[in-house]
Scaffold this motif. Sequence first.
Motif, PDB file in Angstrom:
ATOM      1  N   CYS A 192       0.842  -1.187   0.000  1.00 26.25           N
ATOM      2  CA  CYS A 192       0.000   0.000   0.000  1.00 26.25           C
ATOM      3  C   CYS A 192       0.880   1.240   0.000  1.00 26.25           C
ATOM      4  CB  CYS A 192      -0.883   0.027   1.245  1.00 26.25           C
ATOM      5  SG  CYS A 192      -2.105  -1.282   1.268  1.00 26.25           S
ATOM      6  N   ILE A 237     -11.114   4.717  11.555  1.00 22.62           N
ATOM      7  CA  ILE A 237     -12.171   3.789  11.944  1.00 22.62           C
ATOM      8  C   ILE A 237     -12.829   4.325  13.200  1.00 22.62           C
ATOM      9  CG2 ILE A 237     -12.686   1.452  12.751  1.00 22.62           C
ATOM     10  CD1 ILE A 237     -10.431   0.460  10.956  1.00 22.62           C
ATOM     11  N   LEU A 263     -11.513  -5.824  14.268  1.00 24.71           N
ATOM     12  CA  LEU A 263     -11.219  -5.357  12.914  1.00 24.71           C
ATOM     13  C   LEU A 263      -9.999  -4.448  12.902  1.00 24.71           C
ATOM     14  CD1 LEU A 263     -12.105  -5.026   9.916  1.00 24.71           C
ATOM     15  CD2 LEU A 263     -13.412  -3.041  10.681  1.00 24.71           C
ATOM     16  N   LEU A 264      -9.960  -3.492  13.806  1.00 25.57           N
ATOM     17  CA  LEU A 264      -8.845  -2.553  13.857  1.00 25.57           C
ATOM     18  C   LEU A 264      -7.532  -3.267  14.156  1.00 25.57           C
ATOM     19  CD1 LEU A 264      -8.000   0.355  13.600  1.00 25.57           C
ATOM     20  CD2 LEU A 264      -8.647   0.707  15.966  1.00 25.57           C
ATOM     21  N   LEU A 323      -6.586  -5.390  10.981  1.00 25.24           N
ATOM     22  CA  LEU A 323      -6.133  -4.561   9.860  1.00 25.24           C
ATOM     23  C   LEU A 323      -4.741  -3.990  10.120  1.00 25.24           C
ATOM     24  CD1 LEU A 323      -9.384  -2.616   8.912  1.00 25.24           C
ATOM     25  CD2 LEU A 323      -8.198  -4.337   7.537  1.00 25.24           C
ATOM     26  N   THR A 356      -2.239  -6.808   9.631  1.00 20.41           N
ATOM     27  CA  THR A 356      -2.166  -7.282   8.251  1.00 20.41           C
ATOM     28  C   THR A 356      -1.610  -6.234   7.311  1.00 20.41           C
ATOM     29  OG1 THR A 356      -4.110  -8.637   8.686  1.00 20.41           O
ATOM     30  CG2 THR A 356      -3.533  -8.312   6.397  1.00 20.41           C
ATOM     31  N   ASN A 357      -1.969  -4.980   7.528  1.00 22.83           N
ATOM     32  CA  ASN A 357      -1.573  -3.884   6.630  1.00 22.83           C
ATOM     33  C   ASN A 357      -0.687  -2.897   7.366  1.00 22.83           C
ATOM     34  OD1 ASN A 357      -3.306  -4.744   4.406  1.00 22.83           O
ATOM     35  ND2 ASN A 357      -4.988  -4.171   5.751  1.00 22.83           N
ATOM     36  N   TYR A 362      -3.504   3.872  10.575  1.00 21.02           N
ATOM     37  CA  TYR A 362      -4.876   3.806  11.051  1.00 21.02           C
ATOM     38  C   TYR A 362      -5.099   4.854  12.121  1.00 21.02           C
ATOM     39  CZ  TYR A 362      -5.263  -0.443   8.418  1.00 21.02           C
ATOM     40  OH  TYR A 362      -5.281  -1.339   7.383  1.00 21.02           O
ATOM     41  N   HIS A 408     -14.208   4.431   7.916  1.00 24.21           N
ATOM     42  CA  HIS A 408     -15.074   3.268   8.088  1.00 24.21           C
ATOM     43  C   HIS A 408     -15.779   3.370   9.426  1.00 24.21           C
ATOM     44  CE1 HIS A 408     -15.512  -1.335   8.810  1.00 24.21           C
ATOM     45  NE2 HIS A 408     -16.638  -0.792   8.406  1.00 24.21           N
TER      46      HIS A 408
END
Length: 146
Positions: free
Chosen positions: A4, A12, A31-32, A35, A38-39, A44, A92
Amino acid sequence: MAQCDPEVRVAINACSAQGAMTGIGHHAANLLKALATTNSDVQYVALCGEDAGNGVWDAPNIRSIAVRATGSLWEQLELPTLLREHRVDVYHNPAFGLPVVKTARLVCTVHDCIPRLFPAYAPAWLCDFFEHWAPTWLRLADQIIC
């Protein structure tokens, strides 16, 4: 996995992931964390209540921002400015609501449609709220998670 752009910033709404969490709160927290792990090339921004520094978000690519108020009025009047000020690319809200003034790409999660499909099983105020706002949010969203 594709890399990315390191300048990508995703906010978020994590207000529901604090205090006495509901199912949506647990979803937002997990989710946070997932993510961010993973990313790692994505920055964030966790929008949280006043206790934003509570250590829940301990990944190096998560920055917490305390917001004074939450809810529909905050979402419509203050959130667009906050997203612009923090140069957010994607916003999000795991709890479904979105600002109508669009300053970032928008993602919403629809957890259930009970107020729309089975209104007898939901409070009248929730059915009215869902009936009024859901079509707008779904039109505004760049991505919808169901």
